[in-house]
Design an enzyme around this catalytic site. Structure first.
Site, PDB file in Angstrom:
ATOM      1  N   ARG A 181       0.537  -1.217  -0.089  1.00 30.49           N
ATOM      2  CA  ARG A 181       0.193  -0.622   0.186  1.00 30.49           C
ATOM      3  C   ARG A 181       1.102   1.002   0.374  1.00 30.49           C
ATOM      4  O   ARG A 181       1.737   1.162   0.958  1.00 30.49           O
ATOM      5  CB  ARG A 181      -0.818  -0.082   1.334  1.00 30.49           C
ATOM      6  CG  ARG A 181      -2.426  -0.550   0.835  1.00 30.49           C
ATOM      7  CD  ARG A 181      -3.123  -0.527   2.630  1.00 30.49           C
ATOM      8  NE  ARG A 181      -3.444   1.203   3.113  1.00 30.49           N
ATOM      9  CZ  ARG A 181      -2.716   1.722   4.398  1.00 30.49           C
ATOM     10  NH1 ARG A 181      -2.750   1.207   4.730  1.00 30.49           N
ATOM     11  NH2 ARG A 181      -3.077   3.057   4.608  1.00 30.49           N
ATOM     12  N   HIS A 182       0.172   2.157  -0.555  1.00 33.88           N
ATOM     13  CA  HIS A 182       1.119   3.759  -0.344  1.00 33.88           C
ATOM     14  C   HIS A 182       0.682   4.168   0.616  1.00 33.88           C
ATOM     15  O   HIS A 182      -0.642   4.134   1.187  1.00 33.88           O
ATOM     16  CB  HIS A 182       0.515   4.378  -1.766  1.00 33.88           C
ATOM     17  CG  HIS A 182       1.102   5.566  -1.477  1.00 33.88           C
ATOM     18  ND1 HIS A 182       1.357   6.719  -0.781  1.00 33.88           N
ATOM     19  CD2 HIS A 182       2.433   6.052  -2.474  1.00 33.88           C
ATOM     20  CE1 HIS A 182       2.260   7.659  -0.621  1.00 33.88           C
ATOM     21  NE2 HIS A 182       2.622   7.654  -1.830  1.00 33.88           N
ATOM     22  N   PRO A 183       1.387   4.978   1.838  1.00 34.42           N
ATOM     23  CA  PRO A 183       1.529   4.970   3.400  1.00 34.42           C
ATOM     24  C   PRO A 183       0.066   6.535   2.461  1.00 34.42           C
ATOM     25  O   PRO A 183      -0.146   6.258   4.038  1.00 34.42           O
ATOM     26  CB  PRO A 183       2.707   5.387   3.465  1.00 34.42           C
ATOM     27  CG  PRO A 183       3.419   6.038   2.367  1.00 34.42           C
ATOM     28  CD  PRO A 183       2.689   5.066   1.591  1.00 34.42           C
TER      29      PRO A 183
END
Lengths: 383, 383
Positions: free
Chosen positions: A227-229
């Site tokens: 996931r992108h943070p």
């Protein structure tokens, strides 16, 4: 039209990966790269797998198109050759531990006095200054210490290494930028500069987002799997036949995604803004997968593509090397053997430039000391 | 001594990360960067967290030191300003989808005819050629499709994203190299060039090892957690108080490691060569951890360091930002707010260069259109 670095000569004392990656790029852009190797053994990577016809494909991947001469920089005759090369070179590259060049009499101060136009590019584990300047390092040591491993991997599991050798390669790329900027400058000033790049520094330099978060919130981010943070939905999703990525980076794209998936979420307060979607990312993933599991990833990638939503498959390296877009960009090239026949495949040059050409073959990597005669003749011609 | 890119003007139409990262480097090296943003909204990242005092620290991290002017490139008055800027610029950077610049009348062919010295740097998801040139992309889409995710993560688990945005940043770095090479070339030829970098291409370009393995063996490598795929011991190990890395990249280092750990393995056929150690890496890890679990990682790092064996801790980003070597290298800098006070911290410039200076503060990021007056006055002065 000539290549942009035509006529620029690089005297390259580097070995293994960071320095040779830098000189590979300079070579692809037209520079004349003379690889100076220690006698008998040469660059360590000549012994690194995989091998093809008894030669290291790893070495050849990074060193194709360069010329090799073996010189013992402690022996008088070879030092004389080296100094003739210094007088003709535009750039010297080295990746010894700090202090080694000085002990051989080839430190920056000495060289700059004697060859004021010469640009000196150094890459090392920790740089030429600071308390640990003389410590050795390898890729994974700086990936670990610089922080990138701490944000790579799955939540609540041990950190993992970035599969690509970014500890080396990114440092080699910063070195290349510094050397090129020094060449631009030298055209105007006539003076060379020293460039000093550390692998450890380079790791911190690619953590733009994580450093900002740590500085502002006081809490360092951890790994987030795929996931992108701080953007959602921006992660992997299961389709019927495998994993693919959806990267809906703003509200407009999220609304389009809801339409494409026939998911009535765009007006739901839990998903109305990016911060809200990040907060509820685990729920959002399940709602999306409840739809995407029903069809193949090719179906979804085509459908989302038509709607202008970035998405794509997770490909292994063999699949990437067959990807039509990658092939159309000449990003898979044949490296030739010494008989001029294709030996194996390597990545192409990602810097496409007008007038540069974009060949799909690469000259063979040099045998150790294989170009000694040619290099000595070149020196003779230069006088 | 001036900075190497002093006097070079960059007209920067890029937004988000890849292009702005490129112009950040050019700015750090002394270029005058004029950021051209769309009116009202500006760069998307102005709305990206984290925020400090109501401003995006993410935006400021990448755009410190640049100047901002808001221009509507479809409005006549703003186009006239833009064209005066084009006449003064050395480089234009853009990251629109291919075709957008052409539709606005600012495609490479038009610009090159009118401003032959202008260098044109473009970065896009898939490049300006090939069947998918016009598809949008984000970092994770190219990490996934280009292969790096397939070799990052743990064996037998789902691939993970590289925590750093290497899909964007590496592309921005290749663009920077291409632009700098074009500047070197222009000093001699007087002619600009077009540089076309694709994020997808750039991902394959950093997989030197994985591409060679895939080409020679026919089998793409998979993720290997925190292990180097073809060197051992070169991975993480548990000490009494946490994880650290040992990177013993050759036989000499392995022998030194055996001495330092008092492990009688150097003459053991299972570990006598690097290929044998790779074959028996899981066993080797357990034999080493049976020793290292007994003491702290600081103990082992000091001991291995004294023996010349590369090792180091796994640090989170907060620890990395306090690392004495990183601090000694000025790799953590203060970004100022518009009142000249430190607002938050960012990574420093990893390209250390003689005569460049290495300040520990960075000028504030510009407000949207905040430098319009200054830029227009600069144009007036240039005539």
């Amino acid at each position: 039209m000539t290549k942009p670095l035509a006529g620029i000569t690089i005297l390259d004392l580097t070995h293994v990966l960071a320095g040779p990656y830098c000189s590979m790029t300079l070579c692809d852009l037209g520079a004349h790269v003379i690889k100076v190797e220690r006698p008998v053994i040469g660059d360590d990577t000549r012994a690194f797998p995989p091998f093809t016809k008894g030669k290291s494909a790893y070495f050849a991947t990074i060193n194709h198109g360069k010329k090799s001469i073996a010189l013992d920089l402690k022996a008088e005759g070879d030092r004389a050759i080296f100094e003739r090369l210094l007088a003709r070179a535009d750039v010297i590259l080295e990746n010894y531990r700090p202090g080694v060049m000085e002990r051989m009499g080839y430190g920056w101060d000495d060289l700059h006095t004697q060859y004021p136009r010469l640009i000196y590019g150094a890459v090392s584990g920790f740089g030429h200054t600071g308390p640990e300047a003389k410590r050795p390092a390898y890729d994974m040591v700086v990936q670990a210490r610089g922080g990138v491993m701490s944000i790579t991997g799955e939540k609540d599991r041990e950190p993992v290494r970035v599969g690509a050798s970014v500890g080396d390669i990114v440092a080699g790329m910063f070195l290349c930028q510094g050397v090129l900027a020094a060449l631009v400058d030298r055209e105007r000033t006539g003076q060379g500069r020293k460039v000093d790049v550390a692998m450890l520094d380079s790791q911190l330099a690619i953590l733009e987002h994580a450093v900002a978060i740590t500085s502002v919130t006081g809490t360092p981010p951890g790994p987030t799997g795929a996931r992108h943070p701080s953007i959602a939905p921006f992660e992997t999703f299961h389709a019927a036949d495998g994993l693919f990525v959806i990267a809906a980076g703003n509200d407009v794209l999220f609304e389009k995604l809801c339409v494409a998936l026939n998911l009535p979420l765009a007006d739901d307060a839990r998903f109305a803004t990016n911060p809200a979607r990040v907060e509820n990312a685990r729920l959002l993933k399940r709602l999306i997968e409840a739809v995407t599991l029903d069809k193949t990833r090719a179906h979804w990638i085509a459908k989302l593509g038509a709607a202008g939503i970035p998405s794509g498959p997770i490909q292994n390296v063999a699949q990437a090397m067959r990807d039509p877009q990658i092939l159309a960009r000449n990003m898979v090239v044949d490296v030739l053997d010494r008989n001029g026949r294709p030996a194996f495949k390597a990545a192409g040059n990602p810097i496409k430039m007008s007038g540069l050409g974009d060949p799909t073959v690469r000259a063979a990597a040099p045998d150790l000391d294989g170009d000694r005669g040619e290099i000595l003749r070149w020196l003779e011609e230069k006088g």
